[in-house]
Write a protein that holds these residues in place. Sequence first.
Motif, PDB file in Angstrom:
ATOM      1  N   ARG A   9     -27.698-114.782 -48.123  1.00 58.19           N
ATOM      2  CA  ARG A   9     -27.814-115.091 -46.765  1.00 58.19           C
ATOM      3  C   ARG A   9     -27.241-116.425 -46.278  1.00 58.19           C
ATOM      4  NH1 ARG A   9     -31.773-118.043 -44.482  1.00 58.19           N
ATOM      5  NH2 ARG A   9     -33.420-118.930 -45.776  1.00 58.19           N
ATOM      6  N   HIS A 121     -36.645-124.697 -37.171  1.00 52.09           N
ATOM      7  CA  HIS A 121     -37.518-124.082 -37.792  1.00 52.09           C
ATOM      8  C   HIS A 121     -39.112-125.060 -37.820  1.00 52.09           C
ATOM      9  CE1 HIS A 121     -39.656-121.289 -40.889  1.00 52.09           C
ATOM     10  NE2 HIS A 121     -39.931-122.504 -41.519  1.00 52.09           N
ATOM     11  N   SER A 127     -38.545-118.809 -36.711  1.00 50.72           N
ATOM     12  CA  SER A 127     -38.819-118.257 -37.990  1.00 50.72           C
ATOM     13  C   SER A 127     -37.509-118.086 -38.828  1.00 50.72           C
ATOM     14  CB  SER A 127     -39.592-117.008 -37.983  1.00 50.72           C
ATOM     15  OG  SER A 127     -38.607-116.008 -37.241  1.00 50.72           O
ATOM     16  N   ASP A 128     -37.524-117.971 -40.086  1.00 47.30           N
ATOM     17  CA  ASP A 128     -36.386-118.073 -40.826  1.00 47.30           C
ATOM     18  C   ASP A 128     -36.757-117.328 -42.004  1.00 47.30           C
ATOM     19  OD1 ASP A 128     -34.034-118.914 -42.574  1.00 47.30           O
ATOM     20  OD2 ASP A 128     -34.053-120.227 -40.969  1.00 47.30           O
ATOM     21  N   LYS A 129     -36.199-117.105 -43.074  1.00 46.25           N
ATOM     22  CA  LYS A 129     -36.219-116.089 -44.306  1.00 46.25           C
ATOM     23  C   LYS A 129     -36.415-117.119 -45.344  1.00 46.25           C
ATOM     24  CE  LYS A 129     -35.641-112.221 -41.990  1.00 46.25           C
ATOM     25  NZ  LYS A 129     -36.963-111.151 -42.056  1.00 46.25           N
ATOM     26  N   ASN A 130     -37.550-116.535 -46.356  1.00 46.11           N
ATOM     27  CA  ASN A 130     -37.549-117.068 -47.791  1.00 46.11           C
ATOM     28  C   ASN A 130     -36.507-116.699 -48.647  1.00 46.11           C
ATOM     29  OD1 ASN A 130     -40.037-118.782 -47.568  1.00 46.11           O
ATOM     30  ND2 ASN A 130     -41.164-116.800 -47.209  1.00 46.11           N
ATOM     31  N   ASP A 132     -36.262-115.345 -51.399  1.00 46.02           N
ATOM     32  CA  ASP A 132     -36.958-114.368 -52.400  1.00 46.02           C
ATOM     33  C   ASP A 132     -36.288-113.057 -52.238  1.00 46.02           C
ATOM     34  OD1 ASP A 132     -38.014-113.331 -50.186  1.00 46.02           O
ATOM     35  OD2 ASP A 132     -39.918-114.249 -50.379  1.00 46.02           O
ATOM     36  N   TRP A 135     -36.598-111.377 -49.173  1.00 46.16           N
ATOM     37  CA  TRP A 135     -36.168-111.837 -47.822  1.00 46.16           C
ATOM     38  C   TRP A 135     -37.436-112.015 -46.893  1.00 46.16           C
ATOM     39  CZ3 TRP A 135     -32.397-114.639 -49.727  1.00 46.16           C
ATOM     40  CH2 TRP A 135     -31.321-114.115 -50.405  1.00 46.16           C
ATOM     41  N   SER A 136     -38.398-112.359 -47.358  1.00 46.54           N
ATOM     42  CA  SER A 136     -39.740-112.469 -46.554  1.00 46.54           C
ATOM     43  C   SER A 136     -39.631-113.398 -45.319  1.00 46.54           C
ATOM     44  CB  SER A 136     -40.804-112.765 -47.393  1.00 46.54           C
ATOM     45  OG  SER A 136     -40.848-113.839 -48.246  1.00 46.54           O
ATOM     46  N   THR A 137     -40.379-113.011 -44.268  1.00 42.26           N
ATOM     47  CA  THR A 137     -40.462-113.856 -43.111  1.00 42.26           C
ATOM     48  C   THR A 137     -41.036-115.323 -43.404  1.00 42.26           C
ATOM     49  OG1 THR A 137     -39.994-112.097 -41.786  1.00 42.26           O
ATOM     50  CG2 THR A 137     -40.848-114.203 -40.663  1.00 42.26           C
ATOM     51  N   ALA A 138     -40.312-116.384 -42.875  1.00 39.56           N
ATOM     52  CA  ALA A 138     -41.114-117.703 -43.227  1.00 39.56           C
ATOM     53  C   ALA A 138     -41.380-118.219 -41.439  1.00 39.56           C
ATOM     54  CB  ALA A 138     -40.423-118.621 -43.893  1.00 39.56           C
ATOM     55  N   ARG A 170     -39.678-119.727 -52.149  1.00 39.98           N
ATOM     56  CA  ARG A 170     -40.019-119.722 -50.880  1.00 39.98           C
ATOM     57  C   ARG A 170     -39.566-121.134 -50.154  1.00 39.98           C
ATOM     58  NH1 ARG A 170     -46.163-118.530 -49.863  1.00 39.98           N
ATOM     59  NH2 ARG A 170     -45.406-119.471 -47.758  1.00 39.98           N
TER      60      ARG A 170
END
Length: 354
Positions: A9, A121, A127-130, A132, A135-138, A170
Amino acid sequence: MHSPRQPLRRLVVPLVVTAALNPTSAYALGEPGHEGKPSGDTGNHSVNASVSDSQIKIIHVSGGGGGKKGNLAPIDANWKPPACWYEPLFTPEQLKQAVKKNQVSDVGIHEFWSNGVFVDHYEKGISDKNFDGAWSTAPGYKNYNIGQKGYFWRSVAPDVHDEDSWDCGRIMFWQDANTVPKIPHAPTPKMLADYAYNQVKVPDTEVELKPATKSTVNLPTWVWLDRASFQEVKVRAELPHTGLWAETTAKPVSLHLDPGTEDAETYPSSGDCSFKADGSIGTPYAKGDATKTPPCGINYLRATNGEPFQLKASITWKITWEGSDHDGVHHDLPNGTFETTQDMNVQEIQAINR
């Protein structure tokens, strides 16, 4: 586990780590053509520590002695120390100052951000993406969590080229003070013990020989190690701000002799000499012992003729650990070995017949 070749990404590469790179390019560490480690001021862990530098403190508790020392090689070829983990790095105030001074770039092992993305952030709450597989939400943070007690945690990898380091995907996250996150690859006493394994330094394995200068064909060479030379080595690993620690102990258990040629016999025949209760191996040579069989030694069956044999002596160390879990148990880690090589010149005494 991530692969360095999987689709990526948006990643932003900050100027502070790209003196030799095109600052407009976007990449993740490990992508072909971008295999180098991220840079950073490794001498200042509070602001610009690299993801290849851990905060773990190593204390050499006992043993090791002086002289030459080296690292153990695990006997279990399938065992390896942890490739990555998470640990506390910044207080809210430290992170705010690091971002303000443009002194932080690594938000994870394989992801770098520009100063503006950090502001979005950790200050503005975007928010951003981990990094992983999901692409879980951070979730974002407001004003770096100023006023709260805790630390921002970030992934660490001693070797960022290790593919298993992609498992810690993460991005830097918040953890309340005096707590450890319950997530995969969070630090544990066992992880610290594994980390300390590679910090154990054991003495050189050069053995005492008699005759000391040159062996003789068909006359045993006595081998021994003094009890003062090889004592257990203990290393303590502590991770600040977590209360976690582990002590890894290496205790010598046996010596293995490889004469360096098939034209030799070892005593015992296996070549394995055990440590005695007092910590010594073998028996010192005494006058009149030349024709006796040593408890630990070698009998060479042919001369070297100018090219010395390479006698290999390796000590096996039993590795155990205990830690802050306070379960009172000494847990096992794979045994380790340390090997040295020394020249062996062997002469042949000629008998004269009349």
